[in-house]
Design a protein around this motif. Sequence first.
Motif, mmCIF file in Angstrom:
data_model
loop_
_atom_site.group_PDB
_atom_site.id
_atom_site.type_symbol
_atom_site.label_atom_id
_atom_site.label_comp_id
_atom_site.label_asym_id
_atom_site.label_seq_id
_atom_site.Cartn_x
_atom_site.Cartn_y
_atom_site.Cartn_z
ATOM 1 N N UNK A 191 0.822 -1.210 0.000
ATOM 2 C CA UNK A 191 0.000 0.000 0.000
ATOM 3 C C UNK A 191 0.863 1.270 0.000
ATOM 4 N N UNK A 192 2.172 1.099 -0.095
ATOM 5 C CA UNK A 192 3.060 2.249 -0.066
ATOM 6 C C UNK A 192 3.260 2.832 1.312
ATOM 7 N N UNK A 193 3.079 2.014 2.377
ATOM 8 C CA UNK A 193 3.089 2.529 3.745
ATOM 9 C C UNK A 193 4.165 1.911 4.625
ATOM 10 N N UNK A 194 5.214 1.391 4.012
ATOM 11 C CA UNK A 194 6.282 0.774 4.791
ATOM 12 C C UNK A 194 6.885 1.809 5.749
ATOM 13 N N UNK A 195 7.035 1.415 7.021
ATOM 14 C CA UNK A 195 7.615 2.306 8.024
ATOM 15 C C UNK A 195 6.616 3.174 8.761
ATOM 16 N N UNK A 231 -7.684 0.433 3.162
ATOM 17 C CA UNK A 231 -7.199 1.154 4.341
ATOM 18 C C UNK A 231 -8.008 2.443 4.526
ATOM 19 N N UNK A 232 -9.285 2.378 4.206
ATOM 20 C CA UNK A 232 -10.127 3.565 4.282
ATOM 21 C C UNK A 232 -11.098 3.473 5.452
ATOM 22 N N UNK A 233 -11.767 4.571 5.702
ATOM 23 C CA UNK A 233 -12.681 4.680 6.838
ATOM 24 C C UNK A 233 -13.826 3.689 6.749
ATOM 25 N N UNK A 234 -14.450 3.599 5.587
ATOM 26 C CA UNK A 234 -15.617 2.721 5.447
ATOM 27 C C UNK A 234 -15.245 1.273 5.682
ATOM 28 N N UNK A 235 -14.222 0.788 4.989
ATOM 29 C CA UNK A 235 -13.817 -0.607 5.142
ATOM 30 C C UNK A 235 -13.369 -0.900 6.564
ATOM 31 N N UNK A 251 -6.689 10.097 -2.443
ATOM 32 C CA UNK A 251 -6.238 8.709 -2.546
ATOM 33 C C UNK A 251 -7.302 7.747 -2.056
ATOM 34 N N UNK A 252 -8.276 8.252 -1.293
ATOM 35 C CA UNK A 252 -9.392 7.437 -0.823
ATOM 36 C C UNK A 252 -10.448 7.299 -1.910
ATOM 37 N N UNK A 253 -11.382 6.392 -1.664
ATOM 38 C CA UNK A 253 -12.504 6.202 -2.580
ATOM 39 C C UNK A 253 -13.607 7.191 -2.226
ATOM 40 N N UNK A 268 -1.853 10.441 2.952
ATOM 41 C CA UNK A 268 -2.925 9.459 2.818
ATOM 42 C C UNK A 268 -3.029 8.641 4.107
ATOM 43 N N UNK A 269 -4.091 7.826 4.203
ATOM 44 C CA UNK A 269 -4.184 6.833 5.264
ATOM 45 C C UNK A 269 -2.988 5.894 5.180
ATOM 46 N N UNK A 270 -2.673 5.243 6.288
ATOM 47 C CA UNK A 270 -1.560 4.287 6.315
ATOM 48 C C UNK A 270 -2.068 2.922 6.777
ATOM 49 N N UNK A 271 -1.494 1.887 6.167
ATOM 50 C CA UNK A 271 -1.881 0.500 6.431
ATOM 51 C C UNK A 271 -1.181 0.047 7.716
ATOM 52 N N UNK A 272 -1.895 0.140 8.836
ATOM 53 C CA UNK A 272 -1.304 -0.135 10.145
ATOM 54 C C UNK A 272 -2.202 -1.026 11.004
ATOM 55 N N UNK A 273 -1.571 -1.625 12.007
ATOM 56 C CA UNK A 273 -2.334 -2.212 13.105
ATOM 57 C C UNK A 273 -3.079 -1.084 13.815
ATOM 58 N N UNK A 274 -4.162 -1.429 14.494
ATOM 59 C CA UNK A 274 -4.854 -0.449 15.330
ATOM 60 C C UNK A 274 -4.828 -0.931 16.776
ATOM 61 N N UNK A 275 -4.860 -0.012 17.736
ATOM 62 C CA UNK A 275 -4.808 -0.417 19.142
ATOM 63 C C UNK A 275 -6.106 -1.079 19.579
ATOM 64 N N UNK A 276 -6.003 -1.892 20.601
ATOM 65 C CA UNK A 276 -7.178 -2.526 21.204
ATOM 66 C C UNK A 276 -7.029 -2.420 22.713
ATOM 67 N N UNK A 277 -7.802 -1.523 23.313
ATOM 68 C CA UNK A 277 -7.834 -1.358 24.760
ATOM 69 C C UNK A 277 -9.260 -1.598 25.223
#
Length: 385
Positions: free
Chosen positions: A23-27, A78-82, A150-152, A331-340
């Motif tokens: 997704x072009x989001x390395x790092x 990696x968008x809001x809707x999905x 970059x989003x839909x 743009x948005x980044x392809x990442x893990x999200x936190x879970x608390x």
Amino acid sequence: MKRSFVIVLDGFGVGELPDAARFGDEGSNTLRSVCSLPEFYCPNLEKLGLFHTVQAGAAPLSRPLAAYGKMAEVSNAKDTTAGHWELCGLITKTPFPTYPNGFPGEVITAFEKATGKRVICNQAYSGTEVIKDYGEEHLKTGALIVYTSADSVFQIAAHESVVPVETLYEYCRIARKILTGKHAVGRVIARPFTGEYPFTRTANRHDFSVVPPSKTTLDLLKNAGLDVIGVGKIGDIFAGRGLTRTYPTKSNDHGMQETLRLAKENFHGLCFTNLVEFDSHYGHRNDAVGYAKALTRFDAQLGELLPLLGGEDVLVITADHGCDPGTPSTDHSREYVPLLVYGKRVAPVSLGTRGSFADLSATLLAYFSVPQGETFGQAFLKEML
């Protein structure tokens, strides 16, 4: 009475996913980009276990108050809707269409014919820059500024003195009807602005999302007779589906004020809150300092919320994707999200790395004893209670 509060910090990632390079989001690591700044002061998030979820340059406290972990996104997006749909048990296998070179003539022609308005711009553009570059032409001609990112998204910008807000919303509804099939973008967004050059976007933004193709957690909870309350963009993201009440908001502060108000109510079910400004105001604008300040403000309001939680209440803090302000990308980044996950009955245990955002969906349904149906995800309820 059982209540669950799910707060989505829109665009708050905690480190790149294994497929981030695709997704072009390395790092990318949104949390790492903001947590070392002097403007970042989030003692409540730290106490809950934020820094147990990832390595982000800060040492975690030895005894967190919440169950903690992180979640990976399965959806091909990696968008809001999905992201929100996956949090509610629905996986997006085919990404929503994007238009880096603007929308095809067939779409623009149909939109111009249906609205009786000429379109200008029709490019991928920054939302603040597009009104600078096309705002004066819009004022002179009345033509609608249509742009994407970059989003839909199909975004329509108009000055409130030229196109009243409700009329702009109607143009968005027209666009939503046109954008179907292969052109079914994730969201049509109204972007009203005001003032003189360089102009100012107002808080009257409104999103018109594509309708979820199948039932989500929200539908299942509502059909079971539970309260399902959306705060912020939730009503827009799910096109109103599965909600018993919805409260649109103008800002993160407004969203937390509504959430705090609802925490004083005796409802039975889910309060689902989206705080959009982390993404829209700071992540997309590469404003790491502003992002850190917004997290600090949220943390203070989190401190007000925690004492309002009853014995059967569960609070979940998570995100829908990353939006790292510390990388060149806007743009948005392809990442893990936190879970608390916090509650008086919740054990402060590690929930590990979850294989899908949809594990939250399965857990919420299990907590309310509602069958999972065809929704996706593996519940972690027994791990924390």
